[in-house]
Design a protein around this motif. Structure first.
Motif, PDB file in Angstrom:
ATOM      1  N   TYR A 196       0.819  -1.207   0.000  1.00  0.00           N
ATOM      2  CA  TYR A 196       0.000   0.000   0.000  1.00  0.00           C
ATOM      3  C   TYR A 196       0.857   1.263   0.000  1.00  0.00           C
ATOM      4  CZ  TYR A 196      -4.088  -2.892   0.991  1.00  0.00           C
ATOM      5  OH  TYR A 196      -5.100  -3.820   0.909  1.00  0.00           O
ATOM      6  N   ALA A 197       2.073   1.154   0.541  1.00  0.00           N
ATOM      7  CA  ALA A 197       2.953   2.318   0.580  1.00  0.00           C
ATOM      8  C   ALA A 197       3.576   2.616  -0.770  1.00  0.00           C
ATOM      9  CB  ALA A 197       4.060   2.098   1.618  1.00  0.00           C
ATOM     10  N   VAL A 198       3.548   1.643  -1.678  1.00  0.00           N
ATOM     11  CA  VAL A 198       4.211   1.800  -2.973  1.00  0.00           C
ATOM     12  C   VAL A 198       3.581   2.945  -3.763  1.00  0.00           C
ATOM     13  CG1 VAL A 198       4.747   0.676  -5.163  1.00  0.00           C
ATOM     14  CG2 VAL A 198       4.904  -0.613  -3.030  1.00  0.00           C
ATOM     15  N   ARG A 199       2.259   3.052  -3.728  1.00  0.00           N
ATOM     16  CA  ARG A 199       1.580   4.121  -4.461  1.00  0.00           C
ATOM     17  C   ARG A 199       1.946   5.489  -3.900  1.00  0.00           C
ATOM     18  NH1 ARG A 199      -2.527   2.041  -7.717  1.00  0.00           N
ATOM     19  NH2 ARG A 199      -3.028  -0.161  -7.302  1.00  0.00           N
ATOM     20  N   ILE A 200       2.092   5.564  -2.583  1.00  0.00           N
ATOM     21  CA  ILE A 200       2.477   6.841  -1.969  1.00  0.00           C
ATOM     22  C   ILE A 200       3.874   7.246  -2.428  1.00  0.00           C
ATOM     23  CG2 ILE A 200       2.932   8.012   0.219  1.00  0.00           C
ATOM     24  CD1 ILE A 200       0.856   6.199   1.521  1.00  0.00           C
ATOM     25  N   VAL A 201       4.802   6.285  -2.443  1.00  0.00           N
ATOM     26  CA  VAL A 201       6.164   6.567  -2.883  1.00  0.00           C
ATOM     27  C   VAL A 201       6.178   6.963  -4.360  1.00  0.00           C
ATOM     28  CG1 VAL A 201       8.466   5.584  -3.232  1.00  0.00           C
ATOM     29  CG2 VAL A 201       7.175   5.044  -1.158  1.00  0.00           C
ATOM     30  N   GLY A 202       5.383   6.255  -5.166  1.00  0.00           N
ATOM     31  CA  GLY A 202       5.316   6.580  -6.590  1.00  0.00           C
ATOM     32  C   GLY A 202       4.831   7.990  -6.831  1.00  0.00           C
ATOM     33  N   VAL A 203       3.819   8.397  -6.079  1.00  0.00           N
ATOM     34  CA  VAL A 203       3.293   9.759  -6.207  1.00  0.00           C
ATOM     35  C   VAL A 203       4.327  10.782  -5.739  1.00  0.00           C
ATOM     36  CG1 VAL A 203       1.598  11.353  -5.216  1.00  0.00           C
ATOM     37  CG2 VAL A 203       0.870   9.118  -6.064  1.00  0.00           C
ATOM     38  N   ARG A 204       4.977  10.467  -4.620  1.00  0.00           N
ATOM     39  CA  ARG A 204       5.915  11.421  -4.030  1.00  0.00           C
ATOM     40  C   ARG A 204       7.154  11.616  -4.912  1.00  0.00           C
ATOM     41  NH1 ARG A 204       7.125  10.245   2.074  1.00  0.00           N
ATOM     42  NH2 ARG A 204       4.938  10.872   2.123  1.00  0.00           N
ATOM     43  N   THR A 205       7.658  10.541  -5.502  1.00  0.00           N
ATOM     44  CA  THR A 205       8.864  10.634  -6.335  1.00  0.00           C
ATOM     45  C   THR A 205       8.544  10.992  -7.782  1.00  0.00           C
ATOM     46  OG1 THR A 205       8.781   8.253  -6.837  1.00  0.00           O
ATOM     47  CG2 THR A 205      10.065   8.948  -4.901  1.00  0.00           C
ATOM     48  N   GLY A 206       7.290  10.810  -8.181  1.00  0.00           N
ATOM     49  CA  GLY A 206       6.919  11.061  -9.568  1.00  0.00           C
ATOM     50  C   GLY A 206       7.367   9.956 -10.508  1.00  0.00           C
ATOM     51  N   ARG A 207       7.829   8.832  -9.965  1.00  0.00           N
ATOM     52  CA  ARG A 207       8.322   7.712 -10.775  1.00  0.00           C
ATOM     53  C   ARG A 207       7.561   6.441 -10.372  1.00  0.00           C
ATOM     54  NH1 ARG A 207      12.930   8.689 -13.607  1.00  0.00           N
ATOM     55  NH2 ARG A 207      13.965  10.681 -13.231  1.00  0.00           N
ATOM     56  N   ILE A 208       6.310   6.390 -10.784  1.00  0.00           N
ATOM     57  CA  ILE A 208       5.429   5.301 -10.387  1.00  0.00           C
ATOM     58  C   ILE A 208       5.891   3.970 -10.964  1.00  0.00           C
ATOM     59  CG2 ILE A 208       3.064   4.425 -10.519  1.00  0.00           C
ATOM     60  CD1 ILE A 208       2.097   7.312 -10.496  1.00  0.00           C
ATOM     61  N   ALA A 209       6.281   3.952 -12.242  1.00  0.00           N
ATOM     62  CA  ALA A 209       6.684   2.705 -12.897  1.00  0.00           C
ATOM     63  C   ALA A 209       7.926   2.106 -12.239  1.00  0.00           C
ATOM     64  CB  ALA A 209       6.933   2.943 -14.385  1.00  0.00           C
ATOM     65  N   ILE A 210       8.938   2.945 -11.966  1.00  0.00           N
ATOM     66  CA  ILE A 210      10.167   2.464 -11.327  1.00  0.00           C
ATOM     67  C   ILE A 210       9.865   1.965  -9.918  1.00  0.00           C
ATOM     68  CG2 ILE A 210      12.420   3.170 -10.412  1.00  0.00           C
ATOM     69  CD1 ILE A 210      12.729   5.017 -12.753  1.00  0.00           C
ATOM     70  N   THR A 211       8.994   2.670  -9.209  1.00  0.00           N
ATOM     71  CA  THR A 211       8.645   2.286  -7.842  1.00  0.00           C
ATOM     72  C   THR A 211       8.033   0.893  -7.808  1.00  0.00           C
ATOM     73  OG1 THR A 211       8.243   4.611  -7.279  1.00  0.00           O
ATOM     74  CG2 THR A 211       7.345   2.944  -5.800  1.00  0.00           C
ATOM     75  N   PHE A 212       7.067   0.646  -8.694  1.00  0.00           N
ATOM     76  CA  PHE A 212       6.436  -0.673  -8.734  1.00  0.00           C
ATOM     77  C   PHE A 212       7.425  -1.743  -9.187  1.00  0.00           C
ATOM     78  CE2 PHE A 212       2.383   1.553  -8.467  1.00  0.00           C
ATOM     79  CZ  PHE A 212       1.637   0.667  -7.709  1.00  0.00           C
ATOM     80  N   SER A 213       8.322  -1.382 -10.098  1.00  0.00           N
ATOM     81  CA  SER A 213       9.304  -2.346 -10.589  1.00  0.00           C
ATOM     82  C   SER A 213      10.240  -2.799  -9.474  1.00  0.00           C
ATOM     83  CB  SER A 213      10.120  -1.720 -11.727  1.00  0.00           C
ATOM     84  OG  SER A 213      11.094  -2.623 -12.212  1.00  0.00           O
ATOM     85  N   LEU A 214      10.698  -1.867  -8.648  1.00  0.00           N
ATOM     86  CA  LEU A 214      11.585  -2.226  -7.538  1.00  0.00           C
ATOM     87  C   LEU A 214      10.836  -3.029  -6.483  1.00  0.00           C
ATOM     88  CD1 LEU A 214      13.668   1.053  -7.035  1.00  0.00           C
ATOM     89  CD2 LEU A 214      14.356  -1.057  -8.167  1.00  0.00           C
ATOM     90  N   PHE A 215       9.584  -2.665  -6.227  1.00  0.00           N
ATOM     91  CA  PHE A 215       8.810  -3.402  -5.232  1.00  0.00           C
ATOM     92  C   PHE A 215       8.550  -4.838  -5.682  1.00  0.00           C
ATOM     93  CE2 PHE A 215       4.731  -4.745  -3.337  1.00  0.00           C
ATOM     94  CZ  PHE A 215       5.103  -4.703  -2.004  1.00  0.00           C
ATOM     95  N   ASN A 216       8.481  -5.062  -6.992  1.00  0.00           N
ATOM     96  CA  ASN A 216       8.229  -6.409  -7.505  1.00  0.00           C
ATOM     97  C   ASN A 216       9.331  -7.391  -7.118  1.00  0.00           C
ATOM     98  OD1 ASN A 216       5.770  -5.918  -8.694  1.00  0.00           O
ATOM     99  ND2 ASN A 216       6.620  -5.397 -10.684  1.00  0.00           N
ATOM    100  N   ILE A 217      10.511  -6.879  -6.756  1.00  0.00           N
ATOM    101  CA  ILE A 217      11.576  -7.756  -6.262  1.00  0.00           C
ATOM    102  C   ILE A 217      11.138  -8.403  -4.947  1.00  0.00           C
ATOM    103  CG2 ILE A 217      13.972  -7.841  -5.439  1.00  0.00           C
ATOM    104  CD1 ILE A 217      14.557  -5.476  -7.292  1.00  0.00           C
ATOM    105  N   LEU A 218      10.511  -7.610  -4.079  1.00  0.00           N
ATOM    106  CA  LEU A 218       9.976  -8.150  -2.833  1.00  0.00           C
ATOM    107  C   LEU A 218       8.794  -9.076  -3.097  1.00  0.00           C
ATOM    108  CD1 LEU A 218       9.994  -5.186  -0.278  1.00  0.00           C
ATOM    109  CD2 LEU A 218      11.420  -7.222  -0.256  1.00  0.00           C
ATOM    110  N   VAL A 219       8.010  -8.745  -4.116  1.00  0.00           N
ATOM    111  CA  VAL A 219       6.855  -9.569  -4.462  1.00  0.00           C
ATOM    112  C   VAL A 219       7.310 -10.962  -4.895  1.00  0.00           C
ATOM    113  CG1 VAL A 219       4.929  -9.842  -6.074  1.00  0.00           C
ATOM    114  CG2 VAL A 219       5.395  -7.616  -5.048  1.00  0.00           C
ATOM    115  N   LEU A 220       8.429 -11.032  -5.612  1.00  0.00           N
ATOM    116  CA  LEU A 220       8.981 -12.328  -6.019  1.00  0.00           C
ATOM    117  C   LEU A 220       9.295 -13.187  -4.799  1.00  0.00           C
ATOM    118  CD1 LEU A 220      11.414 -11.398  -8.955  1.00  0.00           C
ATOM    119  CD2 LEU A 220       9.284 -12.709  -9.110  1.00  0.00           C
TER     120      LEU A 220
END
Length: 266
Positions: A23-47
């Motif tokens: 849930y924090a990923v969307r907040i970070v994406g909005v704050r940094t302005g880099r939503i795609a990169i944020t989700f991509s890095l989080f997907n490492i944890l998802v794996l």
């Protein structure tokens, strides 16, 4: 309690911890302005989470098989502990969200410059990375924890959808495995019905919850919604997740009984 059950409890806690942090990923994406990169890095944890999830069911199934061989007809307490570990993981994830936001924001900033995952891992385990982790530790503010929901703007419909979806996902595999105690002759069929149970929660997520969160994320990026309002909304979703794991305790046995019946009828 056996070693494999302790391992399952740890895996379950980590899976729910990572899911709550999502849930924090969307907040970070909005704050940094880099939503795609944020989700991509989080997907490492998802794996890692998905790998842990694939280990959970076989370990539980083995426990059930061993119990049935020893003519043990029920082991309810173990499954209750596992569901409780879901709640514990969700609560721990909620408390770690501020820290995770800082860590993920730093990772996004570093990756945006160097564009290298190995280099990012190297930095994370270096002295500077450990210092950054230490400096990023932050507990949720007391005002934020004690703040009561605004009844006028509270998203009841999405809250209840998330509550129900979390409860179903929490018990989907557990109830199918436990159904083997209730109907040992059809335990293989019962274990394979978890996909059907998960499908109900997936429909709720895909049709109602995720699109709504995506719209809100875009509204924040476009300046139509304040970031503070968005953060409050995310807090409601985290609260719904914790509540869903508690609701799972009530739904677990009825769902297992239904699975045992369906396994014989299909």
């Amino acid at each position: 309690m056996s070693t494999q059950i302790i391992f399952v409890l740890i895996l379950t806690l980590l899976i729910n911890l990572i899911t709550t942090l999502s849930y924090a990923v969307r907040i970070v994406g909005v704050r940094t302005g880099r939503i795609a990169i944020t989700f991509s890095l989080f997907n490492i944890l998802v794996l890692f989470s998905r790998t842990a999830n694939t280990l959970q069911a076989p370990l539980l199934a083995k426990t059930v098989e061993q119990d049935l061989q020893q003519h043990i007809s029920s082991n309810m307490l173990v499954f209750r502990y596992i569901i409780f570990s879901c709640t514990a993981g969700s609560i721990l994830g909620a408390f770690l969200i501020p820290t995770f936001q800082r860590l993920l924001s730093g990772a996004v900033a570093h990756f945006s410059v160097h564009k290298s995952i190995p280099r990012l891992f190297y930095l994370g385990f270096s002295g500077a990375g450990m210092l950054f982790i230490k400096e990023s530790l932050k507990m949720p503010s007391r005002e934020h924890l004690l703040e009561l929901p605004d009844q006028r703007n509270f998203p009841w419909r999405i809250f209840l959808y998330n509550l129900a979806a979390t409860a179903v996902i929490t018990i989907s595999v557990l109830s199918c495995v436990y159904a083997a105690y209730l109907n040992p002759s059809y335990r293989t069929t019962a274990s394979n019905l978890s996909g059907v149970i998960n499908g109900v929660a997936t429909v709720l997520m895909a049709l109602f919850i995720d699109p709504h969160l995506s719209i809100l994320t875009d509204d924040v990026v476009l300046g139509k919604l304040a970031e503070s309002s968005f953060r409050k909304y995310i807090s409601y979703m985290v609260l719904a997740r914790v509540g869903g794991t508690l609701l799972a305790q009530l739904l677990f046995l009825p769902c297992a009984q239904l699975i045992a019946l369906l396994a014989e009828k299909v």
